[in-house]
Design an enzyme around this catalytic site. Structure first.
Site, mmCIF file in Angstrom:
data_model
loop_
_atom_site.group_PDB
_atom_site.id
_atom_site.type_symbol
_atom_site.label_atom_id
_atom_site.label_comp_id
_atom_site.label_asym_id
_atom_site.label_seq_id
_atom_site.Cartn_x
_atom_site.Cartn_y
_atom_site.Cartn_z
ATOM 1 C CB THR A 146 -20.176 -3.796 6.116
ATOM 2 O OG1 THR A 146 -19.625 -3.322 4.967
ATOM 3 C CG2 THR A 146 -19.631 -5.200 6.683
ATOM 4 C CG ASN A 198 -18.954 -1.585 0.699
ATOM 5 O OD1 ASN A 198 -19.616 -1.710 -0.496
ATOM 6 N ND2 ASN A 198 -17.776 -1.114 0.561
ATOM 7 C CG ASP A 214 -1.991 -1.184 1.162
ATOM 8 O OD1 ASP A 214 -2.072 -1.704 0.206
ATOM 9 O OD2 ASP A 214 -2.828 -1.205 2.168
ATOM 10 N N GLY A 254 -22.431 0.029 12.122
ATOM 11 C CA GLY A 254 -22.568 -1.220 12.350
ATOM 12 C C GLY A 254 -22.710 -2.163 11.042
ATOM 13 N N GLY A 283 -3.515 -5.287 0.819
ATOM 14 C CA GLY A 283 -3.992 -6.301 0.126
ATOM 15 C C GLY A 283 -5.303 -7.054 0.808
ATOM 16 C CG ASP A 303 -9.528 -5.950 4.052
ATOM 17 O OD1 ASP A 303 -10.416 -6.141 3.309
ATOM 18 O OD2 ASP A 303 -8.691 -5.128 3.553
ATOM 19 N N GLY A 351 -6.461 -9.962 0.991
ATOM 20 C CA GLY A 351 -6.363 -11.274 1.576
ATOM 21 C C GLY A 351 -5.444 -11.265 2.512
HETATM 22 O O1 RIB Z 1 -9.131 -3.221 1.820
HETATM 23 C C1 RIB Z 1 -7.959 -2.426 1.895
HETATM 24 C C2 RIB Z 1 -6.898 -2.940 0.981
HETATM 25 O O2 RIB Z 1 -7.578 -2.830 -0.479
HETATM 26 C C3 RIB Z 1 -5.544 -2.328 1.111
HETATM 27 O O3 RIB Z 1 -4.675 -2.788 1.784
HETATM 28 C C4 RIB Z 1 -5.164 -2.293 -0.523
HETATM 29 O O4 RIB Z 1 -3.950 -3.055 -0.666
HETATM 30 C C5 RIB Z 1 -6.597 -2.526 -1.277
HETATM 31 O O5 RIB Z 1 -6.241 -4.121 -1.477
#
Ligand code: RIB
Length: 301
Positions: free
Chosen positions: A218, A184, A15, A223, A41, A252, A43
């Site tokens: 989401t 979302n 990032d 919430g 990322g 994430d 994942g």
């Molecule tokens: O959900 C956030 C992520 O989205 C970031 O870390 C970026 O890498 C993108 O994948």
């Protein structure tokens, strides 16, 4: 008995983050802060979030043989994620260009790099991993055909959690095994198109009608809404109030926490109630992976 609490299949990005007073309009140039480079990322973020909470977690992903790939593998290992299935090669590590504004909201552009080389063959080659976790979590920063192979290859009794981000049309063979599909507002509207309706309850009911076994919508600071498809009802799960400084990767963390708790046998609403608290903690710190709480840091319910 499973070896892992969670298997994540998905992307790993470096990032590249710049703070701005406000995000630029089309055609506009704005000045920003110094550049920061963080592991991210969707994942890799999910894997780190789950591991930091205490889940035994494995990640199936692909990075490049470069400094960004080494940054990611170091972050995953530091969190305790099993990186044996983090494959290396074929293209540079994925990169996300991120601007974060004064209210903590972000805009993200992803250059997928090695993520787009995670193939159905890679999934088939890692098939033994699939029997070793009760829940598999996947997102859409890897090829859709690879996601479809994940859905096809689930072990008997395993649960698929899908966050369709960034959104794309989903094949029926993927949608119908999601349990839950986590979206979302933006992702819900994309999947539903004209038929979306106006409220989160409308979106949840309309999404359930597309075939997933359960749906979670989401709602950021409001919430989440949970619909498990067993009746017509939706359960609203409120979030604790926090001061948001950076929302990057909070979704994430939410998804990882929810997926892990489902694997422990918790009901969907209870798992979501825990996950909103994890997501709330994540927005109080900058970055994605470095913002994720340990179990002790999750605010009380
Ligand atoms: O959900 C956030 C992520 O989205 C970031 O870390 C970026 O890498 C993108 O994948």
């Amino acid at each position: 008995m499973h070896d892992y609490g969670l298997l994540v299949v998905g992307s790993a990005n470096a990032d590249l983050v710049v703070g701005v007073e406000r995000r630029p309009a089309p055609g506009e140039t704005v000045m920003g802060s110094d550049l920061a480079v963080h592991p991210g990322g969707k994942g890799a973020n999910q894997a780190v979030a789950a591991a930091r909470l205490g889940a035994r977690t494995a990640l199936l992903a692909k990075v490049g043989d470069d400094d960004h790939g080494r940054l990611l593998r170091a972050s995953l290992r530091a969190a305790g994620v099993d990186t044996a299935a983090v494959l290396v090669g074929e293209a540079p590590t994925g990169v996300a260009l991120i601007t974060v504004d004064a209210s903590g909201d972000n805009s993200i552009v992803v250059s997928p790099g090695a993520n787009s080389h995670l193939t159905p063959d890679d999934i088939r080659a890692a098939r033994d991993l699939f029997a070793r976790a009760p829940v598999v979590s996947v997102q859409l920063e890897i090829p859709l055909e690879t996601v479809a192979e994940v859905a096809r290859g689930l072990a008997p009794g395993a649960r698929l959690v899908l966050n369709p981000s960034p959104p794309a049309p989903l094949p029926a063979g993927v949608l119908t095994v999601c349990d839950p599909l986590i979206v979302n507002e933006h992702e819900a509207r994309f999947l539903l198109g004209e038929a979306a309706g106006d409220t989160p309850e409308d979106w949840a009911r309309a999404l359930l009608a597309l075939g997933p076994r359960s749906v979670v919508v989401t709602l950021g600071a409001a919430g989440a809404l949970v619909a498990d498809g067993r009746d017509d009802g939706c359960v609203w799960v409120p979030s604790p109030r926090v001061e948001a400084v950076d929302t990057t990767g909070a979704g994430d963390a939410f998804t990882a926490a929810l997926a892990w708790r489902l694997g422990l046998g918790e009901q969907l609403a209870g798992a979501a109630a825990f996950a909103v608290r994890v997501g709330a903690a994540a927005v109080t710190r900058r970055g994605a992976q470095q913002s994720y709480p340990t179990a002790d840091e999750v605010p009380a319910g």
